[in-house]
Design a protein around this motif. Structure first.
Motif, PDB file in Angstrom:
ATOM      1  N   MET A  89      30.179  -7.330  10.517  1.00 26.21           N
ATOM      2  CA  MET A  89      31.094  -7.343  11.657  1.00 26.21           C
ATOM      3  C   MET A  89      30.329  -7.165  12.964  1.00 26.21           C
ATOM      4  SD  MET A  89      34.606  -5.447  10.417  1.00 26.21           S
ATOM      5  CE  MET A  89      33.836  -3.904   9.930  1.00 26.21           C
ATOM      6  N   TYR A  92      28.275 -10.355  13.673  1.00 27.94           N
ATOM      7  CA  TYR A  92      29.147 -11.441  14.123  1.00 27.94           C
ATOM      8  C   TYR A  92      29.522 -11.263  15.584  1.00 27.94           C
ATOM      9  CZ  TYR A  92      33.376 -14.254  14.633  1.00 27.94           C
ATOM     10  OH  TYR A  92      34.325 -15.150  15.076  1.00 27.94           O
ATOM     11  N   GLY A  93      29.894 -10.052  15.955  1.00 28.60           N
ATOM     12  CA  GLY A  93      30.243  -9.802  17.348  1.00 28.60           C
ATOM     13  C   GLY A  93      29.074 -10.003  18.293  1.00 28.60           C
ATOM     14  N   ARG A  96      28.243 -13.888  18.625  1.00 28.85           N
ATOM     15  CA  ARG A  96      29.239 -14.834  19.098  1.00 28.85           C
ATOM     16  C   ARG A  96      29.878 -14.454  20.432  1.00 28.85           C
ATOM     17  NH1 ARG A  96      27.035 -17.826  16.176  1.00 28.85           N
ATOM     18  NH2 ARG A  96      27.985 -19.227  14.644  1.00 28.85           N
ATOM     19  N   PHE A  97      30.036 -13.162  20.700  1.00 27.54           N
ATOM     20  CA  PHE A  97      30.748 -12.746  21.913  1.00 27.54           C
ATOM     21  C   PHE A  97      29.754 -12.371  23.007  1.00 27.54           C
ATOM     22  CE2 PHE A  97      33.824 -11.136  18.531  1.00 27.54           C
ATOM     23  CZ  PHE A  97      34.465 -12.360  18.460  1.00 27.54           C
ATOM     24  N   VAL A 102      25.992  -6.606  26.375  1.00 30.41           N
ATOM     25  CA  VAL A 102      25.759  -6.978  24.976  1.00 30.41           C
ATOM     26  C   VAL A 102      24.282  -6.869  24.618  1.00 30.41           C
ATOM     27  CG1 VAL A 102      25.607  -9.452  25.534  1.00 30.41           C
ATOM     28  CG2 VAL A 102      26.190  -8.724  23.206  1.00 30.41           C
ATOM     29  N   ARG A 157      22.503 -11.060  12.186  1.00 33.93           N
ATOM     30  CA  ARG A 157      22.706 -11.686  13.494  1.00 33.93           C
ATOM     31  C   ARG A 157      21.863 -12.946  13.630  1.00 33.93           C
ATOM     32  NH1 ARG A 157      19.926 -11.732  18.189  1.00 33.93           N
ATOM     33  NH2 ARG A 157      21.132 -12.155  20.104  1.00 33.93           N
ATOM     34  N   THR A 178      40.148 -14.793  15.445  1.00 32.37           N
ATOM     35  CA  THR A 178      38.780 -14.283  15.279  1.00 32.37           C
ATOM     36  C   THR A 178      38.557 -13.717  13.885  1.00 32.37           C
ATOM     37  OG1 THR A 178      38.660 -13.748  17.638  1.00 32.37           O
ATOM     38  CG2 THR A 178      37.074 -12.673  16.188  1.00 32.37           C
ATOM     39  N   TRP A 179      39.521 -12.940  13.377  1.00 35.96           N
ATOM     40  CA  TRP A 179      39.384 -12.381  12.039  1.00 35.96           C
ATOM     41  C   TRP A 179      39.366 -13.475  10.976  1.00 35.96           C
ATOM     42  CZ3 TRP A 179      37.691  -7.831  10.715  1.00 35.96           C
ATOM     43  CH2 TRP A 179      37.825  -6.759  11.597  1.00 35.96           C
ATOM     44  N   TYR A 182      35.958 -15.019  10.950  1.00 36.50           N
ATOM     45  CA  TYR A 182      35.008 -14.105  10.297  1.00 36.50           C
ATOM     46  C   TYR A 182      35.158 -14.135   8.778  1.00 36.50           C
ATOM     47  CZ  TYR A 182      33.260  -9.572   8.638  1.00 36.50           C
ATOM     48  OH  TYR A 182      32.626  -8.584   7.930  1.00 36.50           O
TER      49      TYR A 182
END
Length: 275
Positions: A89, A92-93, A96-97, A102, A157, A178-179, A182
């Motif tokens: 999780m 992924y964040g 992608r975000f 960040v 990542r 988004t979920w 994923y």
């Protein structure tokens, strides 16, 4: 194929065959001597057993290896599942975000790779005692997850960055949130890196000794590395049973690498071009 190419391929195959034997022989020696009596082990440690004493493995299991084995299985499985869940999780964040800070957040997470477990031993001991987790399975699981997460996030990542964004854009056009992306795109396509992260972190947790020695004092909760030390003190004159215990301890990780070797290699190489 020319003669020169045939000779070259033959030399390569011979080299890898000899290298494989060099790697496998210590394992075969361990299994072989775990089937010997004490006298046979000392008289001729390099030969095959004259009498195959399979009861050595049963004796090692009954001496406590069985309990330590199941403790290690439990701690390793729970830790690896939590690492994969939280790490995937987070990875992924971070892949992608884009949001303010960040890069700083990624740097903070990766800085955990520079923290040596030995440095935090006393402080962790005090914390676990204060919150009531000392001498429980969670006294091992929580530190294992915390120390292995930065490495797992780094691996996953890099792999997730190599997954085409067009797949996610197509899923969004079909109404996927988004979920959903994923769960239905990132995780299925990331199975190779999940397998790689599971194997690497699982092996580290399975063989960890220091935390298992300090954070758990109840013999019934101890894991394989500490259990082998106890077995050595109990059976200091029976080397066949000790080697049988070592074989049992090494077996799960060997089986895991054999079963997931393809995913392991794919996971480490597929995401290596991005970071």
């Amino acid at each position: 194929m020319t003669l020169q190419n045939k000779v070259y391929r033959t030399v390569i195959w011979v080299w890898f065959l000899l290298y494989s034997l060099w790697i496998l022989y210590p394992l075969l020696w361990l299994v072989m001597n775990g089937l010997k009596s004490n006298s046979e082990f000392f008289l001729d440690t390099w030969s095959l057993p004259k009498q195959w004493l399979w009861q050595n493995y049963l004796a090692a299991w009954d001496a406590g290896i069985g309990q330590y084995f199941f403790n290690s299985i439990l701690v390793t499985l729970v830790s690896v599942v939590l690492i994969l869940l939280l790490g995937s999780m987070a990875a992924y964040g971070l892949s992608r975000f884009r949001f303010k800070g960040v890069d700083a957040l990624l740097l903070i997470i990766l800085s955990g790779l520079m923290l040596a477990p030995q440095v935090s031993l006393i402080s962790l001991y005090k914390i676990l005692q204060t919150i009531g987790l000392y001498n429980t399975y969670w006294a091992l699981i929580v530190p294992y997850v915390a120390f292995q997460l930065p490495f797992a996030i780094f691996l996953m990542r890099s792999y997730f960055l190599s997954i085409p964004r067009e797949l996610e854009e197509s899923a969004c056009m079909d109404g996927c949130n988004t979920w959903g992306i994923y769960l239905h795109i990132i995780l299925p396509m990331g199975r190779p890196i999940l397998a790689s992260a599971a194997l690497l972190t699982g092996m580290s947790i399975w063989n960890e000794f220091m935390f298992a020695m300090v954070f758990v004092e109840d013999t019934s909760l101890r894991t394989i590395p500490v259990g082998l030390m106890n077995l050595r003190s109990q059976l200091n004159t029976n080397f066949g049973v000790q080697l049988a215990g070592l074989t049992i301890a090494a077996l799960p990780m060997i089986i895991a690498f054999v079963l997931f070797q393809r995913q392991f290699v794919r996971g480490l190489t597929a995401g290596s071009v991005k970071g």
